[in-house]
Design an enzyme around this catalytic site. Structure first.
Site, PDB file in Angstrom:
ATOM      1  N   ILE A 109      -8.738   9.065  13.582  1.00 42.25           N
ATOM      2  CA  ILE A 109      -9.572   9.950  14.401  1.00 42.25           C
ATOM      3  C   ILE A 109     -10.865   9.223  14.786  1.00 42.25           C
ATOM      4  CG2 ILE A 109     -10.853  12.140  14.416  1.00 42.25           C
ATOM      5  CD1 ILE A 109      -8.791  13.151  12.289  1.00 42.25           C
ATOM      6  N   GLU A 112      -7.006  -1.652   5.342  1.00 43.91           N
ATOM      7  CA  GLU A 112      -7.042  -1.583   3.866  1.00 43.91           C
ATOM      8  C   GLU A 112      -6.295  -2.756   3.247  1.00 43.91           C
ATOM      9  OE1 GLU A 112      -5.479   2.449   3.544  1.00 43.91           O
ATOM     10  OE2 GLU A 112      -7.468   3.166   2.969  1.00 43.91           O
ATOM     11  N   GLY A 148      -9.386   9.889   8.998  1.00 44.81           N
ATOM     12  CA  GLY A 148      -7.950   9.740   9.242  1.00 44.81           C
ATOM     13  C   GLY A 148      -7.266  11.017   8.796  1.00 44.81           C
ATOM     14  N   GLY A 190      -6.777  11.739   5.694  1.00 42.85           N
ATOM     15  CA  GLY A 190      -7.845  12.068   4.758  1.00 42.85           C
ATOM     16  C   GLY A 190      -9.155  11.670   5.417  1.00 42.85           C
ATOM     17  N   ARG A 219      -6.364  19.303   4.262  1.00 41.94           N
ATOM     18  CA  ARG A 219      -7.168  19.640   3.073  1.00 41.94           C
ATOM     19  C   ARG A 219      -8.457  20.334   3.479  1.00 41.94           C
ATOM     20  NH1 ARG A 219      -7.231  13.676   0.702  1.00 41.94           N
ATOM     21  NH2 ARG A 219      -5.592  13.214   2.191  1.00 41.94           N
ATOM     22  N   ASP A 241      -2.932  17.495  13.746  1.00 44.29           N
ATOM     23  CA  ASP A 241      -3.148  16.310  14.576  1.00 44.29           C
ATOM     24  C   ASP A 241      -4.187  16.610  15.650  1.00 44.29           C
ATOM     25  OD1 ASP A 241      -2.955  14.204  16.483  1.00 44.29           O
ATOM     26  OD2 ASP A 241      -0.955  13.734  15.699  1.00 44.29           O
ATOM     27  N   HIS A 281     -14.935   7.511   7.570  1.00 46.16           N
ATOM     28  CA  HIS A 281     -13.496   7.212   7.584  1.00 46.16           C
ATOM     29  C   HIS A 281     -12.789   8.527   7.902  1.00 46.16           C
ATOM     30  CE1 HIS A 281      -9.700   5.254   6.025  1.00 46.16           C
ATOM     31  NE2 HIS A 281      -9.376   6.523   6.068  1.00 46.16           N
ATOM     32  N   HIS A 307     -11.104   6.044  -0.623  1.00 46.76           N
ATOM     33  CA  HIS A 307     -11.185   5.231   0.613  1.00 46.76           C
ATOM     34  C   HIS A 307     -11.995   3.952   0.389  1.00 46.76           C
ATOM     35  CE1 HIS A 307     -10.412   9.101   3.149  1.00 46.76           C
ATOM     36  NE2 HIS A 307      -9.300   8.405   3.040  1.00 46.76           N
ATOM     37  N   ASN A 330       0.879  -1.173   0.000  1.00 43.64           N
ATOM     38  CA  ASN A 330       0.000   0.000   0.000  1.00 43.64           C
ATOM     39  C   ASN A 330       0.916   1.222   0.000  1.00 43.64           C
ATOM     40  OD1 ASN A 330      -1.682   2.113   0.713  1.00 43.64           O
ATOM     41  ND2 ASN A 330      -2.690   1.035   2.382  1.00 43.64           N
ATOM     42  N   ARG A 335      -2.677  -1.742  -3.413  1.00 42.35           N
ATOM     43  CA  ARG A 335      -3.660  -0.674  -3.412  1.00 42.35           C
ATOM     44  C   ARG A 335      -3.283   0.267  -4.547  1.00 42.35           C
ATOM     45  NH1 ARG A 335      -3.645   4.329   0.541  1.00 42.35           N
ATOM     46  NH2 ARG A 335      -5.471   5.418  -0.260  1.00 42.35           N
TER      47      ARG A 335
HETATM   48  P1  ADP Z   1      -4.061   7.664   7.393  1.00 41.92           P
HETATM   49  O1  ADP Z   1      -5.203   8.356   6.723  1.00 41.92           O
HETATM   50  O2  ADP Z   1      -2.722   8.192   7.038  1.00 41.92           O
HETATM   51  O3  ADP Z   1      -4.157   6.143   7.397  1.00 41.92           O
HETATM   52  P2  ADP Z   1      -4.810   7.424  10.166  1.00 41.92           P
HETATM   53  O4  ADP Z   1      -6.048   6.674   9.885  1.00 41.92           O
HETATM   54  O5  ADP Z   1      -3.700   6.707  10.867  1.00 41.92           O
HETATM   55  O6  ADP Z   1      -4.237   8.130   8.893  1.00 41.92           O
HETATM   56  O7  ADP Z   1      -5.234   8.700  11.025  1.00 41.92           O
HETATM   57  C1  ADP Z   1      -4.291   9.648  11.401  1.00 41.92           C
HETATM   58  C2  ADP Z   1      -4.960  10.678  12.275  1.00 41.92           C
HETATM   59  O8  ADP Z   1      -5.486  10.036  13.443  1.00 41.92           O
HETATM   60  C3  ADP Z   1      -4.015  11.736  12.783  1.00 41.92           C
HETATM   61  O9  ADP Z   1      -4.222  12.905  12.063  1.00 41.92           O
HETATM   62  C4  ADP Z   1      -4.403  11.966  14.230  1.00 41.92           C
HETATM   63  O10 ADP Z   1      -4.986  13.248  14.344  1.00 41.92           O
HETATM   64  C5  ADP Z   1      -5.475  10.959  14.516  1.00 41.92           C
HETATM   65  N1  ADP Z   1      -5.221  10.230  15.750  1.00 41.92           N
HETATM   66  C6  ADP Z   1      -4.373   9.206  15.961  1.00 41.92           C
HETATM   67  N2  ADP Z   1      -4.417   8.813  17.256  1.00 41.92           N
HETATM   68  C7  ADP Z   1      -5.311   9.601  17.876  1.00 41.92           C
HETATM   69  C8  ADP Z   1      -5.804   9.717  19.213  1.00 41.92           C
HETATM   70  N3  ADP Z   1      -5.385   8.917  20.186  1.00 41.92           N
HETATM   71  N4  ADP Z   1      -6.729  10.677  19.460  1.00 41.92           N
HETATM   72  C9  ADP Z   1      -7.170  11.477  18.500  1.00 41.92           C
HETATM   73  N5  ADP Z   1      -6.751  11.437  17.229  1.00 41.92           N
HETATM   74  C10 ADP Z   1      -5.829  10.512  16.919  1.00 41.92           C
END
Ligand code: ADP
Length: 393
Positions: free
Chosen positions: A328, A378, A209, A211, A240, A282, A207, A180, A13, A92
């Site tokens: 998130i 994924e 994250g 994104g 974004r 974050d 979803h 996604h 991926n 992916r």
């Molecule tokens: P990706 O889209 O790269 O796969 P993820 O699904 O891992 O990303 O999500 C990353 C996001 O998750 C980060 O921006 C962060 O804000 C959030 N995140 C990770 N751990 C926590 C947590 N314990 N509490 C709140 N938000 C979190």
């Protein structure tokens, strides 16, 4: 030679700054090992591996790793692994365009078609295709399967896919593809075991994250989604902007004299949670901050999910279950609680303790719409697709 059932399936991926991998036992789809390299292009580091074969990935990643070096490093270690015979690989691939509506076994004709889609996803597709070529050069005869982020949404009705632009542009493929899709496929696969009959009814999956997008599922299939022609549309994200007035983009170019690259930088990398807070993309950092802008960024993030969820409900004609997934969605009780409050009129109500504990079912017992937290995966849907598509060895 091992049959596919005795062998391992390699899943790659490749993202814009990362390469994740997983090895699955083809017979059982048990994960043997997973891990990934992050920060490619800035400070690349191996994020670690988990699983029985994790020891294979000890050692140093080459300095100044680019995607090619990172992929080579991973494949080299897999090749040296004792007891792992690869039977097939799955990838992916971000964009399948209008034509790829399902996973496909890769051959030269498929590669030519996927190369032609690079302009639709210039930051991702080249990395996906490079990973396919790297596997081909390491194992020339290994069957490879491409799985697309866009394919899951090809079940959307035509009205959910087209924009109100001149039809000749629509005919040229300027449509809502949605993304996604592999994450949504995984939720559709596992939700029947979690939610029973409701999994087949009217479900919204969030979803959330780096994104972020929503998908409206009916009978496990996509009927609407928030991302569009690109992954910039829909929800507010880490960096974004999500959906904004196209007139604002024109204003930046025509009245402010900005170059397209400058506008792209603003909308893709300097907006979202980062841009609104001026602090971080974050959620953890924003929750920890007492700056009012951090609170406003979090509030806007939840507000945008609530607004778009209303649109998904309209497309579904109701709501029977709501699912949170990705970083998130899986871990931020505060964001989930703000979204649930905004959607209280739908019958959603969370149990505070379950929400704080990130339980699988976080809704209150007497809520009319159950709410679930389901970990994103994924890689597993790719392994499943490889198993069902690969020609027998
Ligand atoms: P990706 O889209 O790269 O796969 P993820 O699904 O891992 O990303 O999500 C990353 C996001 O998750 C980060 O921006 C962060 O804000 C959030 N995140 C990770 N751990 C926590 C947590 N314990 N509490 C709140 N938000 C979190």
């Amino acid at each position: 030679m091992a049959t596919l059932k005795d062998a391992a399936i390699l899943v790659l991926n490749a993202g814009s700054s990362s390469v994740k991998f997983a090895l699955f036992a083809a017979g059982t789809l048990e994960p043997l090992c997973r891990g990934g390299i992050e920060g490619i292009g800035s400070r690349a580091r191996f994020g670690g591996a988990v699983g029985a074969q994790a020891h294979l990935f000890e050692g140093n990643l080459p300095e100044a790793s680019d995607h090619a070096a990172a992929t080579h490093w991973l494949l080299d270690r897999i090749r040296r692994a004792d007891g792992i015979a690869l039977g097939a690989a799955g990838h992916r691939v971000v964009h399948g365009g209008p034509d790829f509506a399902a996973p496909v076994v890769i051959d030269e004709a498929v590669m030519t078609a996927l190369d032609a889609l690079v302009p639709l996803a210039p930051a991702h597709q080249p990395h996906n295709l490079a990973a396919i070529r790297a596997v081909k050069s390491a194992w020339p005869d290994l069957p490879q399967v491409a799985c697309f982020d866009t394919a899951f949404h090809r079940t959307m009705p035509r009205l959910a896919q087209i924009f109100a632009i001149p039809h000749d542009l629509t005919d040229q493929g300027l449509v809502r593809y949605g993304f996604h899709g592999l994450s949504y496929q995984h939720i559709a696969d596992v939700l029947p075991d979690i939610a029973g009959e409701r999994a087949r009814a009217k479900v919204i999956v969030a979803h959330l994250g780096h994104g972020a997008s929503l998908c409206a599922l009916r009978d496990g299939r996509s009927v609407a989604t928030t991302m569009g022609f690109t992954a910039l549309d829909g929800l507010m994200m880490g960096m974004r902007c999500g959906a904004i007035d196209a007139g604002l983009v024109l204003h930046l170019i025509e009245q402010r004299g900005m170059a397209p690259a400058e506008v792209s930088e603003i909308l893709n990398r300097r907006s979202g949670l980062l841009g609104v807070s001026g602090i971080s993309n974050d959620v953890r950092a924003l929750v920890a901050s007492d700056d009012p802008r951090a609170a406003e960024a979090l509030d806007l993030f939840a507000y945008r999910v609530v607004r778009e969820a209303g649109s998904m409900m309209a497309a579904l004609g109701g709501l029977d279950a709501f699912v949170f997934t990705a970083g998130i969605g899986e871990r931020s009780a505060r964001i989930r609680s703000a979204i649930a409050e905004g959607l209280a009129w739908t019958g959603i109500r969370l149990d505070t303790a379950r929400n704080a504990a990130n339980d699988t079912r976080i809704s209150a017992d007497d809520a009319t719409v159950p709410v679930y937290v389901v970990p994103a995966d994924e890689e597993l849907p790719i392994a499943r697709a490889v198993l069902s598509r690969s020609p027998p060895l």
